[in-house]
Design an enzyme around this catalytic site. Sequence first.
Site, mmCIF file in Angstrom:
data_model
loop_
_atom_site.group_PDB
_atom_site.id
_atom_site.type_symbol
_atom_site.label_atom_id
_atom_site.label_comp_id
_atom_site.label_asym_id
_atom_site.label_seq_id
_atom_site.Cartn_x
_atom_site.Cartn_y
_atom_site.Cartn_z
ATOM 1 N N ARG A 161 67.984 23.191 41.727
ATOM 2 C CA ARG A 161 66.992 24.262 41.154
ATOM 3 C C ARG A 161 67.736 25.442 40.591
ATOM 4 O O ARG A 161 67.079 26.133 39.796
ATOM 5 C CB ARG A 161 66.237 24.760 42.426
ATOM 6 C CG ARG A 161 64.847 25.678 41.784
ATOM 7 C CD ARG A 161 64.060 26.056 43.109
ATOM 8 N NE ARG A 161 64.550 27.038 43.820
ATOM 9 C CZ ARG A 161 64.702 27.013 45.059
ATOM 10 N NH1 ARG A 161 64.737 25.844 45.686
ATOM 11 N NH2 ARG A 161 65.238 27.973 45.605
ATOM 12 N N TYR A 185 47.469 27.969 21.160
ATOM 13 C CA TYR A 185 47.110 26.876 21.752
ATOM 14 C C TYR A 185 46.297 27.157 22.996
ATOM 15 O O TYR A 185 46.185 28.031 23.638
ATOM 16 C CB TYR A 185 48.809 26.192 22.217
ATOM 17 C CG TYR A 185 48.768 25.106 23.042
ATOM 18 C CD1 TYR A 185 48.466 23.790 22.190
ATOM 19 C CD2 TYR A 185 48.751 24.805 24.153
ATOM 20 C CE1 TYR A 185 48.431 22.601 22.907
ATOM 21 C CE2 TYR A 185 48.775 23.683 24.709
ATOM 22 C CZ TYR A 185 48.495 22.541 24.123
ATOM 23 O OH TYR A 185 48.570 21.270 24.851
ATOM 24 N N ASP A 218 55.963 31.484 20.580
ATOM 25 C CA ASP A 218 55.888 30.211 20.523
ATOM 26 C C ASP A 218 56.383 29.534 19.318
ATOM 27 O O ASP A 218 55.387 29.450 18.515
ATOM 28 C CB ASP A 218 54.536 29.725 21.030
ATOM 29 C CG ASP A 218 54.186 28.224 21.484
ATOM 30 O OD1 ASP A 218 55.105 27.532 20.800
ATOM 31 O OD2 ASP A 218 53.379 27.861 22.105
ATOM 32 N N LYS A 263 56.969 18.059 21.790
ATOM 33 C CA LYS A 263 56.594 17.866 20.450
ATOM 34 C C LYS A 263 57.922 17.651 19.411
ATOM 35 O O LYS A 263 58.552 16.535 19.853
ATOM 36 C CB LYS A 263 55.805 19.117 19.866
ATOM 37 C CG LYS A 263 54.822 19.687 21.007
ATOM 38 C CD LYS A 263 53.547 18.655 21.272
ATOM 39 C CE LYS A 263 52.967 19.133 22.382
ATOM 40 N NZ LYS A 263 52.125 20.542 22.252
HETATM 41 C C1 LIG Z 1 51.878 21.385 23.261
HETATM 42 C C2 LIG Z 1 51.986 22.811 23.173
HETATM 43 C C3 LIG Z 1 52.188 23.544 24.279
HETATM 44 C C4 LIG Z 1 52.098 23.212 25.770
HETATM 45 O O1 LIG Z 1 53.257 22.611 25.882
HETATM 46 P P1 LIG Z 1 53.300 21.313 26.772
HETATM 47 O O2 LIG Z 1 54.655 20.501 26.899
HETATM 48 O O3 LIG Z 1 52.248 20.335 26.843
HETATM 49 O O4 LIG Z 1 53.079 21.911 28.364
HETATM 50 C C5 LIG Z 1 52.295 24.927 24.125
HETATM 51 N N1 LIG Z 1 52.296 25.704 22.908
HETATM 52 C C6 LIG Z 1 51.935 24.778 21.769
HETATM 53 C C7 LIG Z 1 52.145 25.504 20.340
HETATM 54 C C8 LIG Z 1 51.954 23.573 21.867
HETATM 55 O O5 LIG Z 1 51.877 22.686 20.850
#
Ligand SMILES: *Cc1c(COP(=O)(O)O)cnc(C)c1O
Length: 393
Positions: free
Chosen positions: A55, A109, A182, A207
């Site tokens: 952890r 998001y 982000d 992604k």
């Molecule tokens: C998919 C996404 C998230 C969340 O990510 P997860 O891996 O699905 O938890 C957050 N911000 C953006 C811009 C995303 O496309």
Amino acid sequence: MNLDSKVVHAGDRKRTGGHVPVTTPIYTASSFFYDRAEQLDRVFAMEEDGFAYARYANPTNAALEELITALEGGAGTLACASGMAAIQIALTAALMDRRKSVVAASALYGATTSVLMKVLEPFGTEVTLVDICDLDAVRAAMGRANPGAVLIETISNPLVRVPDLDAIAALTHDAGAALLVDNTFASPMLVRPIEHGADFVVHSATKYLAGHGDVLAGLVTANAAHIELLRSLSRAYGPVLGPFEAYLTMRGVKTFALRMARQCENALTVAEWLGAHPRVARVHFPGDPAHPDAAVIRKLLPDGRYGAMLSFELREGRREDVFRFMDSLKMIVPATSLGDVHTMVLYPPMSSHRDLSPKQRERIGITEDLVRLSMGIEAAADIIADLDQALAV
Ligand SMILES: *Cc1c(COP(=O)(O)O)cnc(C)c1O
């Protein structure tokens, strides 16, 4: 070293005993020990680099974290179990010693907006949503909210708006707040937000970075002022990525630069083609010279690389027209994600923006005729051929 080289070298090839593995192995051990208890004691005390309990740190995750830090800059990275886990721990770290008030982009998001409104607010954090591409509105919101943290995305979903990162970083720091960015849609190939003053950069590595639609992962890169706090929160909360997923993510990142370059190229080609199609009323794409944020885009994004996300409006399109178009696609995948090697299509009113009423969606520009495309690495001619036949149905 260039980003294209860093992706294949950073983090790997650590000497273990007498040999050097060319790629980092998957360490599944939950705990580690040393010949002498004294050394384990020093590792626990963080007086010596090493591993004690998974952890706290794990060699597979540590390699991925080193790799991402090499790409994003900053002082260190934390690999998390999902993008949402990454956002949650980054927000907690940002607000730890600051006023419990967040100014955030109104077009975030969906799950991020839910965390703000349905978790942080009930826990007593003030949340102010603002049109992040309107700097006067941002300035006013900051004055009213006196935020401890500001949360934005480099490229918004699904209308691909691009806020002025440098201006927002300056406003954020004038207010004594921390800036969280982000960077999932832009990726470090297009923008490295730490270089523009961000304190935390967050990714859904699910992604573009992992890129193959086979792993859920999140990342937080922090600057020197925040990395130790972030790590100590992680040791306490334990949102850590599993070692298999860390391995898959790292394997994905090795081809990230190649994939992203191709995806950006495909997006340029397809956006231009869609723009000329009689059934398409409007294309939203950062490479469009008439984009509402064109001046910021020229400053922030590299020439010719505008990301691989675009959306378009179907002329006189109703929901059933969009559904017929999606059902007619033969190669393009109608699934809820983005950034994968395969091209994907998504209908925001059905998925990402489902929880909003049609009126609320209309107000933020998400119309019933809007379709989002995430460009894959296929031949542009095949993507266009599939769109063409589906638009003709
Ligand atoms: C998919 C996404 C998230 C969340 O990510 P997860 O891996 O699905 O938890 C957050 N911000 C953006 C811009 C995303 O496309």
